[in-house]
Design an enzyme around this catalytic site. Structure first.
Site: not given
Ligand code: PLP
Length: 384
Positions: A180
């Site tokens: 990110k």
């Molecule tokens: C659109 C979206 N939602 C949710 C997530 C979930 O985040 P995390 O990987 O920090 O759990 C991500 C990324 O990984 C994402 O791109």
């Protein structure tokens, strides 16, 4: 790959966190980062958590999602947007996307909520950092008495009609996973302007404790989803340079997009005027792949990568086709999912690749020319 970028201030803060011995369980950098991230995004409250998925789970639960409730999500997104609803035994309903932004299409949302009536929650995703059409989505959700949680996992610093995303709806969730724009390895944060949601999410992420409560007093069922001090130290430092990162990306994006617009067989997209975005992914579309199928996109991506440019194939199937949703354990309406065909989502999966932000984050103009050159050569080769 030069990602994540390293910085002396990160090191200062990390060392400070290390020497403080206060490494977790609601610690000083965590609380300062919550305040600063909320302020930057124009939100009243923030709760830092272990990841974006965890943040979505807690935000959905705090918004009142119960077993059997319907939750409208775009079909073109990461599975966490939907699985964070499934964990509460709610049922994701898939909405098609706008072919330009690849964000939830408000007119298709309208169709879905009219058809299903009992939609409890709507989750627009600010995909690639491009803000979803919040005014229209909020209007539809309010008519149907549904809450809105923004999945802003990819949208740090993006703004819709002058308002930063994350607390335009009832709550918003960001991710700090390694790829990110702000990256702590893992991590997430929930923003909201609603005190009741803040109180609920805070309690849920802190094993059901309450503000000012006793340590072993648990007023609701909750879990440990707390962020550590090391994550918050790096993130606070990164927040201070986020504006600079975005302006470098903007400058380089203009150069790359102007180059790509002249490449035969490839389409790029410029977001609408009323949004400011963070350039998380630049879409590179191969329209011929809509006709010839996914194989063409995958070949194109491979060829770009062979030329040293880290383009991503992106999603290759709509969420409703993921085998996970057919697992009988979750009792989801898999027959209904099996019959779905959302045209814009299907076409995007077949034909859109993503150029990630870290490829554009450079001071070297020759590198930008290399990106355009690699796309041009790969497109020429696969389309010949
Ligand atoms: C659109 C979206 N939602 C949710 C997530 C979930 O985040 P995390 O990987 O920090 O759990 C991500 C990324 O990984 C994402 O791109």
């Amino acid at each position: 790959m030069d990602w994540p970028r390293l910085d002396p201030l990160d090191e200062d803060y990390l060392l400070k966190a290390y020497r403080s011995r206060r490494w977790g369980t609601r610690s000083p950098f965590v609380e300062e980062f919550e305040r600063e991230f909320a302020r930057y995004h124009g939100a009243k409250h923030a709760v830092a958590v272990t990841g974006g998925t965890a943040g979505l789970m807690l935000a959905y639960l705090a918004a009142g999602v119960k077993p059997g409730d319907k939750v409208a999500v775009p079909a073109y997104t990461f599975i966490a947007t939907a699985s964070a609803a499934v964990v509460w035994r709610a049922v994701p309903l898939f909405v098609d996307v706008d072919p330009q932004t690849l964000n939830m299409d408000p007119s298709d949302l309208d169709r879905v909520v009219e058809k299903h009536e009992d939609v409890k929650l709507v989750v627009p995703v600010h995909f690639a950092g491009i803000p979803a059409e919040m005014d229209e989505i909020l209007k539809i959700a309010r008519v149907h008495d549904a809450s809105v949680v923004e999945d802003a996992a990819q949208a740090h610093g993006s703004a819709y009609r002058g308002r930063r995303v994350g607390a335009i709806g009832d709550a918003g969730v960001f991710s700090f996973q390694l790829s990110k724009l702000m990256a702590a390895g893992e991590g997430g944060i929930v923003l909201t302007n609603r005190y009741d949601l803040y109180e609920a999410v805070w309690s849920l992420h802190h094993v059901g404790r309450r503000f000012e409560g006793e340590w072993y007093e648990h007023v609701r069922i909750g879990w440990n989803f707390r962020m550590t001090e090391f994550q918050a130290a790096v993130l606070l430092s990164q927040l201070k340079r986020l504006d600079n990162v975005i302006s470098t990306l903007e400058r380089n994006w203009r150069i790359v997009v102007e180059g790509l617009e002249r490449v035969d067989g490839v389409e790029v997209f410029r977001p609408p005027k009323h949004v400011d975005w963070n350039f998380y992914f630049t879409y590179v579309k191969l329209p011929k792949a809509v006709e010839y199928g996914l194989g063409l996109k995958l070949k194109f991506v491979k060829m770009v990568r062979e030329r040293g440019v880290n383009i991503l194939e992106g999603y290759v199937k709509p969420l409703y086709k993921q085998p996970a949703l057919r697992d009988p354990y979750w009792s989801l309406p898999s027959e209904f999912y099996g019959k779905l065909y959302l045209k814009n989502t299907e076409e995007a999966c077949a034909s859109v690749a993503w150029l990630p932000h870290y490829e554009l984050l450079t001071e070297d103009e020759a590198r930008l020319e290399k990106i355009v050159g690699a796309v041009k050569e790969a497109a020429r080769e696969v389309l010949s």
